[in-house]
Scaffold this motif. Structure first.
Motif, PDB file in Angstrom:
ATOM      1  N   HIS A   1       1.028  -4.049   8.214  1.00 46.65           N
ATOM      2  CA  HIS A   1       0.430  -3.585   6.953  1.00 46.65           C
ATOM      3  C   HIS A   1       1.480  -3.166   5.923  1.00 46.65           C
ATOM      4  O   HIS A   1       1.138  -2.536   4.923  1.00 46.65           O
ATOM      5  N   LYS A   2       2.739  -3.536   6.160  1.00 43.98           N
ATOM      6  CA  LYS A   2       3.816  -3.060   5.291  1.00 43.98           C
ATOM      7  C   LYS A   2       3.673  -3.517   3.842  1.00 43.98           C
ATOM      8  O   LYS A   2       4.181  -2.864   2.929  1.00 43.98           O
ATOM      9  N   ASP A   3       2.983  -4.616   3.625  1.00 45.39           N
ATOM     10  CA  ASP A   3       2.817  -5.122   2.267  1.00 45.39           C
ATOM     11  C   ASP A   3       1.446  -4.796   1.674  1.00 45.39           C
ATOM     12  O   ASP A   3       1.125  -5.271   0.580  1.00 45.39           O
ATOM     13  N   ASP A   4       0.662  -3.986   2.387  1.00 46.13           N
ATOM     14  CA  ASP A   4      -0.631  -3.562   1.844  1.00 46.13           C
ATOM     15  C   ASP A   4      -0.404  -2.731   0.582  1.00 46.13           C
ATOM     16  O   ASP A   4       0.446  -1.829   0.567  1.00 46.13           O
ATOM     17  N   GLU A   5      -1.157  -3.018  -0.463  1.00 43.76           N
ATOM     18  CA  GLU A   5      -1.029  -2.286  -1.716  1.00 43.76           C
ATOM     19  C   GLU A   5      -2.189  -1.322  -1.872  1.00 43.76           C
ATOM     20  O   GLU A   5      -3.354  -1.696  -1.683  1.00 43.76           O
ATOM     21  N   ASN A   6      -1.890  -0.059  -2.202  1.00 46.58           N
ATOM     22  CA  ASN A   6      -2.925   0.954  -2.360  1.00 46.58           C
ATOM     23  C   ASN A   6      -3.307   1.058  -3.841  1.00 46.58           C
ATOM     24  O   ASN A   6      -2.479   1.430  -4.671  1.00 46.58           O
TER      25      ASN A   6
ATOM     26  N   GLU B   1       1.135   0.525  -4.948  1.00 45.41           N
ATOM     27  CA  GLU B   1       2.331   0.833  -4.167  1.00 45.41           C
ATOM     28  C   GLU B   1       2.107   0.532  -2.686  1.00 45.41           C
ATOM     29  O   GLU B   1       1.030   0.742  -2.140  1.00 45.41           O
ATOM     30  N   LYS B   2       3.164   0.035  -2.030  1.00 41.62           N
ATOM     31  CA  LYS B   2       3.102  -0.304  -0.610  1.00 41.62           C
ATOM     32  C   LYS B   2       3.441   0.951   0.210  1.00 41.62           C
ATOM     33  O   LYS B   2       4.577   1.162   0.621  1.00 41.62           O
TER      34      LYS B   2
ATOM     35  N   TYR C   1       2.571   2.106   3.268  1.00 40.97           N
ATOM     36  CA  TYR C   1       2.929   2.137   4.686  1.00 40.97           C
ATOM     37  C   TYR C   1       4.428   1.920   4.872  1.00 40.97           C
ATOM     38  O   TYR C   1       5.051   2.537   5.743  1.00 40.97           O
ATOM     39  N   SER C   2       5.020   1.074   4.056  1.00 37.24           N
ATOM     40  CA  SER C   2       6.474   0.886   4.107  1.00 37.24           C
ATOM     41  C   SER C   2       7.190   2.163   3.699  1.00 37.24           C
ATOM     42  O   SER C   2       8.189   2.569   4.316  1.00 37.24           O
TER      43      SER C   2
END
Length: 475
Positions: free
Chosen positions: A399-404, A410-411, A413-414
């Protein structure tokens, strides 16, 4: 099995937010003939039984985090042969209930939990099962969980006794639109420079005030970043320069009128997440003026209707603050960002283990793995919680590239994983809650003029000495 009895404070965090339950309580020594305590005896916030009433197996969970009700329901759905009873106990009562039950020889609950600052005493008391031994072999899973979380769940001998499904590193939540207007950028890397250290934070605060804003709603937003070193080192109280610098910061934020004077967790503190909020007075914040009830939204709005208004730039919160803001940002959704604070820090986190007296340890271990080590469960929890940050590395990577969308895409989880990598858990001790509260009281007394700095710090030393007479204290 005979459990050791510990005569000490068993402490946890202080706040209840989003789907994470935290609280504080102090355990008292159990009597040698303590009676068995069951789930029915506990002072509970909630109690639920899920699964087939005619199931061949049973599992009893005692928790102070309501999250586990959701996990239990999910587990029962996938294991119809198991009836799961989840008891959510009031945080103030939790440690005492567990202590009384296990010292009394109770074989239920099967699953118990703890938060970081209470775990050391509970481990020493023998309440948590040794998960390194067969058939658990927890050490085989060490590289699957974020490192600091894995270490939190170990006792002083390095034996794994609990695992958490979440990480809780701290960050600065800021308004992107205000950042762009005042500082010309909303980029997290650049905004992070505005919080690089305490002197810079004060400069940032003054710049914002000059533009009609306030840097924080309260003057305690940097608390999660203030623990650059341990309060106790080798049996000696350690009040380093970083603690004194934090004290100076909090006092200046208060005395120089740089915040909205809204106490954390009060009505205006939440309201500032969604837009304008009245600038209260120092007397209202300190309760010297009780004409405004900051804990009742309706009466608060009426009492502050004619006050000068401002908008707040930032909050300092752990990763579960994502859930807090999610529920309170209103029309400012999408206008937020998250950046690093002046130091690495974290707050809270629910650690799950098996009661050493459980007679259903195989089933209990299956549940622990389901909650903390199962990728499908972690994926489900990210969606279910709408943003909680799991501790399973493979899922964080997924999920590192999931955007909120609340945070301008912004990503997160990263970002949270990067912050977690900087956490040094060796700085956390069993003394932190009591000593930290005493230091906070000293700060409050100085900033409000109740005591001089010398008087307040001497009272702090007196409190620590009375609570922990075995500590070496150099004044």
């Amino acid at each position: 099995m005979k459990l050791k009895k510990v005569v000490s404070a068993l402490l946890v965090g202080t706040m209840v937010f989003g789907l994470t339950a935290c609280g504080e309580s102090a355990a008292t020594p159990a009597a040698d003939t303590a009676a068995e305590t069951t789930a029915e005896d506990a002072s509970v916030k909630d109690s639920a039984v899920t699964g087939n009433a005619d199931a061949s197996e049973k599992l009893v969970i005692w928790t102070l985090a309501k999250d586990l009700e959701s996990f239990a329901e999910r587990y029962a759905e996938q294991n119809p042969d198991v009836q799961v009873e989840t008891v959510v106990i009031e945080p103030a009562d939790y440690v005492t209930k567990v202590q009384t039950a296990l010292n009394g020889g109770a074989t239920e609950p099967d699953i118990i939990v703890g938060e970081p600052q209470m775990l050391e005493d509970m481990f020493d008391a023998g309440y948590f099962e040794d998960l390194n031994q067969a058939p658990y072999n927890a050490q085989d899973y060490a590289d699957q969980i974020v490192d600091y979380v894995w270490k939190v769940g170990q006792d002083k001998d390095g034996i794994q006794r609990a695992i958490s499904y979440q990480i809780t590193p701290a960050g600065i939540y800021y308004r992107r639109d205000i950042a762009t207007e005042v500082f010309g950028t909303d980029d997290p890397e650049e905004v992070g420079k505005l919080f690089a250290d305490y002197d810079t934070i004060l400069n940032t605060a003054q710049t914002l005030k000059d533009k009609g804003y306030r840097i924080f709603a309260s003057d305690a937003e940097m608390n999660y970043f203030s623990g650059d070193s341990a309060w106790v080192i080798d049996g000696k109280l350690n009040v380093d320069q970083g603690r004194r610098d934090y004290m100076d910061l909090s006092i200046k934020l208060y005395q120089d009128d740089l915040t909205a004077y809204a106490n954390q967790w009060s009505t205006p503190w939440y309201q500032a997440m969604s837009g304008e909020v009245p600038i209260l007075t120092a007397d209202i914040q300190s309760y010297a003026d009780d004409s405004v009830n900051v804990w009742d939204a309706e009466s608060f709005d009426e009492a502050t209707a004619d006050m000068e208004k401002t908008q707040v730039f930032a909050y300092g919160l752990p990763s579960w603050g994502v859930l807090t803001l999610r529920d309170n940002v209103g029309e400012t959704s999408g206008k937020w960002g998250v950046c690093a604070g002046p130091a690495y820090g974290f707050g809270g986190g629910t650690f799950i283990g098996i009661s050493s007296l459980s007679e259903r340890k195989e089933r209990a271990w299956d549940f622990v793995k389901f909650v903390t080590l199962n990728e499908e469960t972690a994926d489900w929890w990210i969606e279910k919680s709408e943003g909680d940050t799991v501790s399973l590395l493979s899922v964080l990577d997924k999920h590192k590239d999931d955007e909120n969308p609340v945070y301008g895409g912004e990503k997160l989880y990263s970002f949270w994983l990067k912050q977690a990598e900087g956490i040094d858990y060796s700085k956390v001790t069993r003394y932190d809650k009591v000593i930290g509260d005493a230091w906070g009281e000293a700060i409050s007394n100085i900033k409000t003029g109740v005591a001089t700095e010398e008087e307040a710090i001497n009272t702090f030393y007196d409190t620590v000495a009375a609570t922990y007479p075995d500590l070496v204290i150099e004044r």
